[in-house]
Write an enzyme that holds these catalytic residues in place. Sequence first.
Site, PDB file in Angstrom:
ATOM      1  N   GLY A 357       0.820  -1.196   0.000  1.00  0.00           N
ATOM      2  CA  GLY A 357       0.000   0.000   0.000  1.00  0.00           C
ATOM      3  C   GLY A 357       0.855   1.247   0.000  1.00  0.00           C
ATOM      4  O   GLY A 357       2.085   1.179  -0.037  1.00  0.00           O
ATOM      5  N   CYS A 358       0.213   2.407   0.084  1.00  0.00           N
ATOM      6  CA  CYS A 358       0.964   3.664   0.026  1.00  0.00           C
ATOM      7  C   CYS A 358       1.802   3.886   1.282  1.00  0.00           C
ATOM      8  O   CYS A 358       2.757   4.669   1.276  1.00  0.00           O
ATOM      9  CB  CYS A 358       0.023   4.843  -0.207  1.00  0.00           C
ATOM     10  SG  CYS A 358      -1.133   5.131   1.142  1.00  0.00           S
ATOM     11  N   THR A 359       1.448   3.216   2.386  1.00  0.00           N
ATOM     12  CA  THR A 359       2.226   3.389   3.624  1.00  0.00           C
ATOM     13  C   THR A 359       3.123   2.196   3.914  1.00  0.00           C
ATOM     14  O   THR A 359       3.777   2.155   4.954  1.00  0.00           O
ATOM     15  CB  THR A 359       1.283   3.599   4.826  1.00  0.00           C
ATOM     16  OG1 THR A 359       0.449   2.443   4.964  1.00  0.00           O
ATOM     17  CG2 THR A 359       0.432   4.834   4.641  1.00  0.00           C
ATOM     18  N   GLY A 360       3.150   1.206   3.005  1.00  0.00           N
ATOM     19  CA  GLY A 360       4.015   0.053   3.227  1.00  0.00           C
ATOM     20  C   GLY A 360       3.293  -1.250   2.958  1.00  0.00           C
ATOM     21  O   GLY A 360       2.225  -1.284   2.332  1.00  0.00           O
TER      22      GLY A 360
END
Length: 390
Positions: A357-360
């Site tokens: 995802g965009c955060t990891g």
Amino acid sequence: MSEKQVNQIIGKVFNQLADTLISGEYGQKPKVLVTATGSEHGEDNIFSASLNANRNGADTTVIATKEADGVKTVLVKSEDEAHKVMEEMLNNKEVDAAVTMHYPFPIGVSTVGRIITPGTGKEMFIATTTGTSSTDKVEGMIKNAIYGIITAKACGIKNPTVGILNVDGARQTEIALNKLKKQGYDINFASSKRSEVGAVMRGNDLLMGSCDVMVMDSLTGNLMIKIFSSFTTGGSYESLGYGYGPGIGEGFDKLILIISRASGAPLVEGAIKFASDLVRGNCMKIAKEEFENAKNAGLTDILNGLKASKKTEEAEEVKAPEKTVVTSQISGIEVMDLEDAVKILWKNNIYAESGMGCTGPIILVNDAKAEEAIKILEANEFIAAEKTDC
């Protein structure tokens, strides 16, 4: 008594009062030793920094191959000799702290840097920047958090906020530190300034100074301190901040701060100020108290627990259950743990897939199974059991 003698006495009193205002302790200034040998910008660079630091409340002595007006100097012939003299003066308590360009810290000791964040001008401690807290990355980052708290408290921040940079090991570090907090060690977790909440920080948070102490491994910290200190100069001259900081570790009783061979006079002056702050703040006493508090909260057991395997046995073959539509995302998992986390869910008859995802890293499951999957991952310590306190 003559008028001249009276004026001399008055002058002496005013000088002592000035020292009191600067040092906070009547008639005493922190005695800081600085090694000048090895600087890429020459020994005059160190002399200049020392003179300025003296004007602002330090009492510096420089170890160098030459002398300079207005600076107490110990003459040596080589860099090796400089370090021998430095250790002798520290051991003999002739000085309170030393600032030098390198030092062979033992395993378990690493340095806490201090930077000025460009987004807000706020100071932030980077834990850590050189040395090796542990040969295990997550264990090292857990220790680094404590080292950062010690340093921040010694510099006058009574209840420093702590963030964890989103690097490999961050989520496991967060889980361990949460456990340490629940068991009685006081950690004041920060919250990211981005839309996501929690103590795991994004790169933006480094620039904004979202916490007082930013935890990371020392290799990443070394890179960060170099960038923050010289991004305005192209890298050849470290001009901003306070340097790589003091070596902190349980049982290490010398106050030795690190700078770089590329450190310019403004940064060296900052490092001397950093050393003075730590002396005034009684860093060694705070370190002893914090290590004792962390141990009382079960630090040793938590670190030992990292060595025990929480992953599925390699010899056991785990087959995926029947495939289902997966639209629910579970974040907060280490990239190195993704495969094992997926297998744990398969073993519990929950179909799951890994993703990014965009955060990891994320795990994808069916919406109907999301709550159950989270509980299983929490129970096996793949994700934190609850959101970090802010």
